[in-house]
Design an enzyme around this catalytic site. Sequence first.
Site, PDB file in Angstrom:
ATOM      1  N   LYS A  13       0.852  -1.107  -0.304  1.00  0.00           N
ATOM      2  CA  LYS A  13      -0.031   0.069  -0.089  1.00  0.00           C
ATOM      3  C   LYS A  13       0.798   1.279  -0.045  1.00  0.00           C
ATOM      4  CE  LYS A  13      -1.894  -1.251   3.920  1.00  0.00           C
ATOM      5  NZ  LYS A  13      -1.369  -2.431   4.297  1.00  0.00           N
ATOM      6  N   ARG A  88      -9.939   0.728   8.566  1.00  0.00           N
ATOM      7  CA  ARG A  88      -9.592  -0.782   8.785  1.00  0.00           C
ATOM      8  C   ARG A  88     -10.672  -1.415   9.512  1.00  0.00           C
ATOM      9  NH1 ARG A  88      -3.742   0.164   8.812  1.00  0.00           N
ATOM     10  NH2 ARG A  88      -2.445  -1.663   9.379  1.00  0.00           N
ATOM     11  N   ARG A 127      11.894  -5.417   5.069  1.00  0.00           N
ATOM     12  CA  ARG A 127      11.954  -4.249   4.736  1.00  0.00           C
ATOM     13  C   ARG A 127      12.629  -3.107   5.776  1.00  0.00           C
ATOM     14  NH1 ARG A 127       5.692  -1.824   5.493  1.00  0.00           N
ATOM     15  NH2 ARG A 127       5.844  -2.899   7.380  1.00  0.00           N
ATOM     16  N   ARG A 160      14.358   0.119  10.526  1.00  0.00           N
ATOM     17  CA  ARG A 160      13.190  -1.141  10.650  1.00  0.00           C
ATOM     18  C   ARG A 160      12.415  -0.770  11.443  1.00  0.00           C
ATOM     19  NH1 ARG A 160      15.069  -5.421   6.793  1.00  0.00           N
ATOM     20  NH2 ARG A 160      17.319  -5.073   6.856  1.00  0.00           N
ATOM     21  N   ARG A 172      -1.015  -8.701  13.165  1.00  0.00           N
ATOM     22  CA  ARG A 172      -1.367  -7.885  12.228  1.00  0.00           C
ATOM     23  C   ARG A 172      -2.397  -8.658  11.329  1.00  0.00           C
ATOM     24  NH1 ARG A 172       4.244  -5.599  11.020  1.00  0.00           N
ATOM     25  NH2 ARG A 172       3.232  -4.259   9.026  1.00  0.00           N
TER      26      ARG A 172
HETATM   27  P1  AP5 Z   1       4.909  -1.689   1.739  1.00  0.00           P
HETATM   28  O1  AP5 Z   1       4.351  -0.901   0.743  1.00  0.00           O
HETATM   29  O2  AP5 Z   1       5.598  -0.912   2.964  1.00  0.00           O
HETATM   30  O3  AP5 Z   1       3.558  -2.258   2.516  1.00  0.00           O
HETATM   31  P2  AP5 Z   1       2.263  -1.939   3.181  1.00  0.00           P
HETATM   32  O4  AP5 Z   1       1.079  -2.448   2.506  1.00  0.00           O
HETATM   33  O5  AP5 Z   1       2.427  -0.507   3.268  1.00  0.00           O
HETATM   34  O6  AP5 Z   1       2.496  -2.598   4.535  1.00  0.00           O
HETATM   35  P3  AP5 Z   1       2.293  -2.091   6.046  1.00  0.00           P
HETATM   36  O7  AP5 Z   1       3.251  -3.103   6.871  1.00  0.00           O
HETATM   37  O8  AP5 Z   1       2.761  -0.608   6.215  1.00  0.00           O
HETATM   38  O9  AP5 Z   1       0.895  -2.226   6.221  1.00  0.00           O
HETATM   39  P4  AP5 Z   1       0.276  -2.199   7.773  1.00  0.00           P
HETATM   40  O10 AP5 Z   1      -1.146  -2.116   7.349  1.00  0.00           O
HETATM   41  O11 AP5 Z   1       0.646  -3.442   8.697  1.00  0.00           O
HETATM   42  O12 AP5 Z   1       1.002  -0.951   8.570  1.00  0.00           O
HETATM   43  P5  AP5 Z   1       0.427   0.460   8.854  1.00  0.00           P
HETATM   44  O13 AP5 Z   1       1.777   1.344   8.949  1.00  0.00           O
HETATM   45  O14 AP5 Z   1      -0.666   0.932   7.902  1.00  0.00           O
HETATM   46  O15 AP5 Z   1       5.659  -2.743   1.427  1.00  0.00           O
HETATM   47  C1  AP5 Z   1       6.229  -3.953   2.355  1.00  0.00           C
HETATM   48  C2  AP5 Z   1       7.623  -4.226   1.757  1.00  0.00           C
HETATM   49  O16 AP5 Z   1       7.519  -5.100   0.409  1.00  0.00           O
HETATM   50  C3  AP5 Z   1       8.547  -3.153   1.380  1.00  0.00           C
HETATM   51  O17 AP5 Z   1       9.787  -3.868   1.787  1.00  0.00           O
HETATM   52  C4  AP5 Z   1       8.267  -3.118  -0.058  1.00  0.00           C
HETATM   53  O18 AP5 Z   1       9.655  -2.576  -0.845  1.00  0.00           O
HETATM   54  C5  AP5 Z   1       8.107  -4.588  -0.517  1.00  0.00           C
HETATM   55  N1  AP5 Z   1       7.125  -4.674  -1.819  1.00  0.00           N
HETATM   56  C6  AP5 Z   1       6.068  -3.637  -1.917  1.00  0.00           C
HETATM   57  N2  AP5 Z   1       5.419  -4.002  -3.158  1.00  0.00           N
HETATM   58  C7  AP5 Z   1       6.379  -5.150  -3.763  1.00  0.00           C
HETATM   59  C8  AP5 Z   1       6.147  -5.872  -4.839  1.00  0.00           C
HETATM   60  N3  AP5 Z   1       4.835  -5.574  -5.539  1.00  0.00           N
HETATM   61  N4  AP5 Z   1       6.855  -6.969  -4.957  1.00  0.00           N
HETATM   62  C9  AP5 Z   1       7.820  -7.342  -4.117  1.00  0.00           C
HETATM   63  N5  AP5 Z   1       8.332  -6.706  -2.884  1.00  0.00           N
HETATM   64  C10 AP5 Z   1       7.212  -5.517  -2.823  1.00  0.00           C
HETATM   65  O19 AP5 Z   1      -0.074   0.175  10.408  1.00  0.00           O
HETATM   66  C11 AP5 Z   1       0.902   0.013  11.334  1.00  0.00           C
HETATM   67  C12 AP5 Z   1       0.135  -0.169  12.678  1.00  0.00           C
HETATM   68  O20 AP5 Z   1      -0.689   1.123  12.854  1.00  0.00           O
HETATM   69  C13 AP5 Z   1      -1.097  -1.168  12.725  1.00  0.00           C
HETATM   70  O21 AP5 Z   1      -0.713  -2.439  12.969  1.00  0.00           O
HETATM   71  C14 AP5 Z   1      -2.157  -0.635  13.888  1.00  0.00           C
HETATM   72  O22 AP5 Z   1      -1.397  -0.758  15.162  1.00  0.00           O
HETATM   73  C15 AP5 Z   1      -1.913   1.031  13.683  1.00  0.00           C
HETATM   74  N6  AP5 Z   1      -2.887   1.581  12.806  1.00  0.00           N
HETATM   75  C16 AP5 Z   1      -2.555   2.092  11.499  1.00  0.00           C
HETATM   76  N7  AP5 Z   1      -3.832   2.405  10.890  1.00  0.00           N
HETATM   77  C17 AP5 Z   1      -4.874   2.194  11.559  1.00  0.00           C
HETATM   78  C18 AP5 Z   1      -6.153   2.199  11.423  1.00  0.00           C
HETATM   79  N8  AP5 Z   1      -6.764   2.680  10.485  1.00  0.00           N
HETATM   80  N9  AP5 Z   1      -7.134   1.638  12.618  1.00  0.00           N
HETATM   81  C19 AP5 Z   1      -6.292   0.992  13.577  1.00  0.00           C
HETATM   82  N10 AP5 Z   1      -5.285   0.810  13.784  1.00  0.00           N
HETATM   83  C20 AP5 Z   1      -4.277   1.421  12.833  1.00  0.00           C
HETATM   84 MG    MG Z   2       2.348   0.963   4.758  1.00  0.00          MG
END
Ligand code: AP5
Ligand code: MG
Length: 217
Positions: A13, A88, A127, A160, A172
């Site tokens: 994402k 979410r 990552r 990280r 997660r």
């Molecule tokens: P990346 O693009 O970073 O993936 P992502 O989908 O953004 O993954 P996240 O880990 O950020 O998602 P998340 O939903 O767990 O975390 P968030 O920060 O939202 O890509 C991942 C890796 O893959 C990278 O190394 C990239 O280079 C690689 N990659 C990407 N595309 C690729 C491809 N096509 N091929 C190969 N490699 C690829 O949330 C974190 C925490 O915050 C949650 O757990 C929760 O506690 C809280 N939180 C956030 N939002 C909310 C909400 N709305 N409600 C409640 N709690 C929330």
């Molecule tokens: Mg993200």
Amino acid sequence: MNIILLGPPGAGKGTQARKLVDERNMVQLSTGDMLRAARTSGTEMGKTVAGVMDRGELVTDEIVIGLIREQLESDNAGGGYIFDGFPRTLAQADALGRLLVDMGENLDCVIEMQVDDDALVDRITARSTCGACGEVYNDNTKPIPANEKCTNCGASDFQRRADDNEESLRTRLMAYYKQTSPLVGYYYAKGDLRSVDGLASMDDVATSIASALRQSE
Ligand code: AP5
Ligand code: MG
């Protein structure tokens, strides 16, 4: 246009949101990034959410809806908003719908990024992110350059995430399946859902998203 990127942790994402910001002048609203910024700046809210995030559980609806409301009130997104990691839960989805109506805006498209769990473990544990500009790297598919300078901003501050370990990732993923995946049906029923293969290469995923957005324009 206003769009949601929906998918499990590691689906890509953030990676795709950054491309859309560059190419379409859109504004990325990532609740994960906002919560991490609150932690780094040491606010009371940041301290409250730290343990919850590190365990991989969801932060309360009240906190994240409040963050999004503040951003929508203060930003003026000419090219539209990309909601990354929000909503979410069904309560968050309802709240976003109301906020957009109040602003006289529409939700144009929800992109579901489909990936399987095995690929996610590999992606997440490999990552790293530039601490200065947020550029996302991956030891296997997009390594940090040999000169250890970010390709986007030139900084040398690679980080990280505390929740990028197998145990938090399991929590997660469970949170995604239990609380977030019902949104696939929610947006399908509204006619807003487009699904893309998130396992393809980053460029191919970007092409699929561009084509889904063209269909929604
Ligand atoms: P990346 O693009 O970073 O993936 P992502 O989908 O953004 O993954 P996240 O880990 O950020 O998602 P998340 O939903 O767990 O975390 P968030 O920060 O939202 O890509 C991942 C890796 O893959 C990278 O190394 C990239 O280079 C690689 N990659 C990407 N595309 C690729 C491809 N096509 N091929 C190969 N490699 C690829 O949330 C974190 C925490 O915050 C949650 O757990 C929760 O506690 C809280 N939180 C956030 N939002 C909310 C909400 N709305 N409600 C409640 N709690 C929330
Ligand atoms: Mg993200």
